[in-house]
Design an enzyme around this catalytic site. Sequence first.
Site, PDB file in Angstrom:
ATOM      1  N   SER A 250      -6.976  -5.480  13.871  1.00 28.89           N
ATOM      2  CA  SER A 250      -8.144  -4.695  13.459  1.00 28.89           C
ATOM      3  C   SER A 250      -8.941  -4.143  14.637  1.00 28.89           C
ATOM      4  O   SER A 250     -10.172  -4.237  14.663  1.00 28.89           O
ATOM      5  CB  SER A 250      -9.059  -5.526  12.551  1.00 28.89           C
ATOM      6  OG  SER A 250      -9.948  -4.701  11.840  1.00 28.89           O
ATOM      7  N   PRO A 251      -8.290  -3.539  15.628  1.00 31.93           N
ATOM      8  CA  PRO A 251      -9.037  -2.959  16.749  1.00 31.93           C
ATOM      9  C   PRO A 251      -9.945  -1.816  16.311  1.00 31.93           C
ATOM     10  O   PRO A 251     -10.918  -1.495  17.002  1.00 31.93           O
ATOM     11  CB  PRO A 251      -7.945  -2.474  17.697  1.00 31.93           C
ATOM     12  CG  PRO A 251      -6.753  -2.236  16.820  1.00 31.93           C
ATOM     13  CD  PRO A 251      -6.834  -3.309  15.773  1.00 31.93           C
TER      14      PRO A 251
ATOM     15  N   TYR B  13       2.692 -11.499   3.847  1.00 26.88           N
ATOM     16  CA  TYR B  13       2.329 -10.118   3.540  1.00 26.88           C
ATOM     17  C   TYR B  13       3.151  -9.631   2.349  1.00 26.88           C
ATOM     18  O   TYR B  13       4.388  -9.558   2.402  1.00 26.88           O
ATOM     19  CB  TYR B  13       2.571  -9.197   4.731  1.00 26.88           C
ATOM     20  CG  TYR B  13       1.738  -9.495   5.959  1.00 26.88           C
ATOM     21  CD1 TYR B  13       0.613 -10.318   5.913  1.00 26.88           C
ATOM     22  CD2 TYR B  13       2.080  -8.940   7.195  1.00 26.88           C
ATOM     23  CE1 TYR B  13      -0.136 -10.576   7.049  1.00 26.88           C
ATOM     24  CE2 TYR B  13       1.319  -9.199   8.344  1.00 26.88           C
ATOM     25  CZ  TYR B  13       0.223 -10.018   8.252  1.00 26.88           C
ATOM     26  OH  TYR B  13      -0.516 -10.276   9.385  1.00 26.88           O
TER      27      TYR B  13
ATOM     28  N   SER C 104      -2.588 -17.811  15.615  1.00 25.57           N
ATOM     29  CA  SER C 104      -3.487 -16.750  15.170  1.00 25.57           C
ATOM     30  C   SER C 104      -4.809 -17.355  14.733  1.00 25.57           C
ATOM     31  O   SER C 104      -4.836 -18.297  13.931  1.00 25.57           O
ATOM     32  CB  SER C 104      -2.869 -15.964  14.008  1.00 25.57           C
ATOM     33  OG  SER C 104      -3.753 -14.970  13.528  1.00 25.57           O
TER      34      SER C 104
ATOM     35  N   GLU D 214      -1.062   9.525  16.725  1.00 26.69           N
ATOM     36  CA  GLU D 214      -2.460   9.581  17.174  1.00 26.69           C
ATOM     37  C   GLU D 214      -2.848   8.295  17.896  1.00 26.69           C
ATOM     38  O   GLU D 214      -3.485   8.321  18.953  1.00 26.69           O
ATOM     39  CB  GLU D 214      -3.369   9.811  15.973  1.00 26.69           C
ATOM     40  CG  GLU D 214      -4.850   9.852  16.306  1.00 26.69           C
ATOM     41  CD  GLU D 214      -5.702  10.129  15.090  1.00 26.69           C
ATOM     42  OE1 GLU D 214      -6.654   9.361  14.831  1.00 26.69           O
ATOM     43  OE2 GLU D 214      -5.413  11.127  14.384  1.00 26.69           O
TER      44      GLU D 214
ATOM     45  N   ALA E 213     -11.595  -1.984  13.482  1.00 28.80           N
ATOM     46  CA  ALA E 213     -12.518  -2.582  12.502  1.00 28.80           C
ATOM     47  C   ALA E 213     -12.246  -2.033  11.103  1.00 28.80           C
ATOM     48  O   ALA E 213     -13.130  -1.487  10.436  1.00 28.80           O
ATOM     49  CB  ALA E 213     -13.968  -2.366  12.910  1.00 28.80           C
TER      50      ALA E 213
ATOM     51  N   GLN F  44       0.813  -1.214   0.000  1.00 29.09           N
ATOM     52  CA  GLN F  44       0.000   0.000   0.000  1.00 29.09           C
ATOM     53  C   GLN F  44       0.848   1.267   0.000  1.00 29.09           C
ATOM     54  O   GLN F  44       0.449   2.277  -0.576  1.00 29.09           O
ATOM     55  CB  GLN F  44      -0.942  -0.009   1.204  1.00 29.09           C
ATOM     56  CG  GLN F  44      -2.050   1.027   1.129  1.00 29.09           C
ATOM     57  CD  GLN F  44      -2.929   0.996   2.366  1.00 29.09           C
ATOM     58  OE1 GLN F  44      -2.434   0.942   3.489  1.00 29.09           O
ATOM     59  NE2 GLN F  44      -4.234   1.032   2.171  1.00 29.09           N
TER      60      GLN F  44
ATOM     61  N   GLN G 189      -0.364   9.069  11.951  1.00 28.20           N
ATOM     62  CA  GLN G 189      -1.313   8.066  12.442  1.00 28.20           C
ATOM     63  C   GLN G 189      -0.752   7.315  13.638  1.00 28.20           C
ATOM     64  O   GLN G 189      -1.483   6.974  14.576  1.00 28.20           O
ATOM     65  CB  GLN G 189      -1.665   7.085  11.319  1.00 28.20           C
ATOM     66  CG  GLN G 189      -2.480   7.704  10.188  1.00 28.20           C
ATOM     67  CD  GLN G 189      -2.673   6.751   9.032  1.00 28.20           C
ATOM     68  OE1 GLN G 189      -1.776   5.967   8.693  1.00 28.20           O
ATOM     69  NE2 GLN G 189      -3.837   6.803   8.413  1.00 28.20           N
TER      70      GLN G 189
END
Length: 334
Positions: free
Chosen positions: A206-207, A54, A152, A294, A209, A27, A291
């Site tokens: 993914s806390p 990945y 996992s 934050e 979501a 990405q 990010q």
Amino acid sequence: MDYRFLGASGLKISEITYGNWITHGSQVESDVASTCVRAALDVGITTFDTADTYANGAAEDVLGAALAGQRRESLEIFTKVYWPVGPKGPNDTGLSRKHIMEGINGSLRRLQMDYVDLYQAHRFDYETPLEETIQAFADVVRSGKALYIGVSEWNAEQLRAGQALAQQAGFSIVSNQPQYSALWRVIEAEVVPVSKELGIAQIVWSPMAQGVLSGKYLPGQPAPEGSRATDDKGGKNFISRLMEEPVLTAVQKLRPIADDLGLKMSQLAIAWVLQNDNVSAALVGASRPEQIIENVAAGGVRIPAEQMTAIDAALGAVVVRDPALTVSPPARVV
């Protein structure tokens, strides 16, 4: 930054852990990824999570290069094995002894490291005897190539069976890495109670979501340009099930709760998963350094019981709780 023990082990990790699932090697460009890693280090993140699959190994390459020159002993590096890698031949996937042994060597080469702190079974492999998988992990630990073993998205039954065999082989499974957020709570009914019994902690992915809990996706409006919901490489298909109007409407009810606590909605989402005492860390990714700054502000936040109840009331029926949704593919993916 606060640090928590990883399960019943003596290893401490940063409760905000940097993950590079859909950023490094795909990405974002490598120079931006390196800037994000430096920002993570600057704010006290010492724990970094990746996987061999990945970007087909590129994520490990980028992370290894970004961490080059750092004191290795001051870092906790996690990676995983199971999903297809390389040319995706018949043995380039799963949890066979062959794939685990070749997998750890490939990961260490790409990461430019002699060992990883945590080596994780990225899913449960129904096509390999569990005894074979556990014995291979035991040998990885004895070789010094991994210090600890985790898994996992294993369900409660798999965790119990795996831990029993691991302890017979001379080590313990210390962690599980499930999806977990205020919207996706499938681990609460079975996985968490069994994990507490067995000394296994959760490192949750993914806390937020997939960014939905940040509040940036508004009901009745198109997704912002450049967001994950519009990026075919960044998880557009994965996030689609969360983009339904009832979910987005419920999420907006969290905004006044976050405001009352002096938090951004993204910070509220991360702080929420960290209230669970079986959670050792929340995995966060980043495509921009700001990010990281934050997200780290969510560390150490305690949400009062009244606000936790308000969050439950706001999300109501859109929360997914079915423990049967903790699943691994019935056959190896090639």
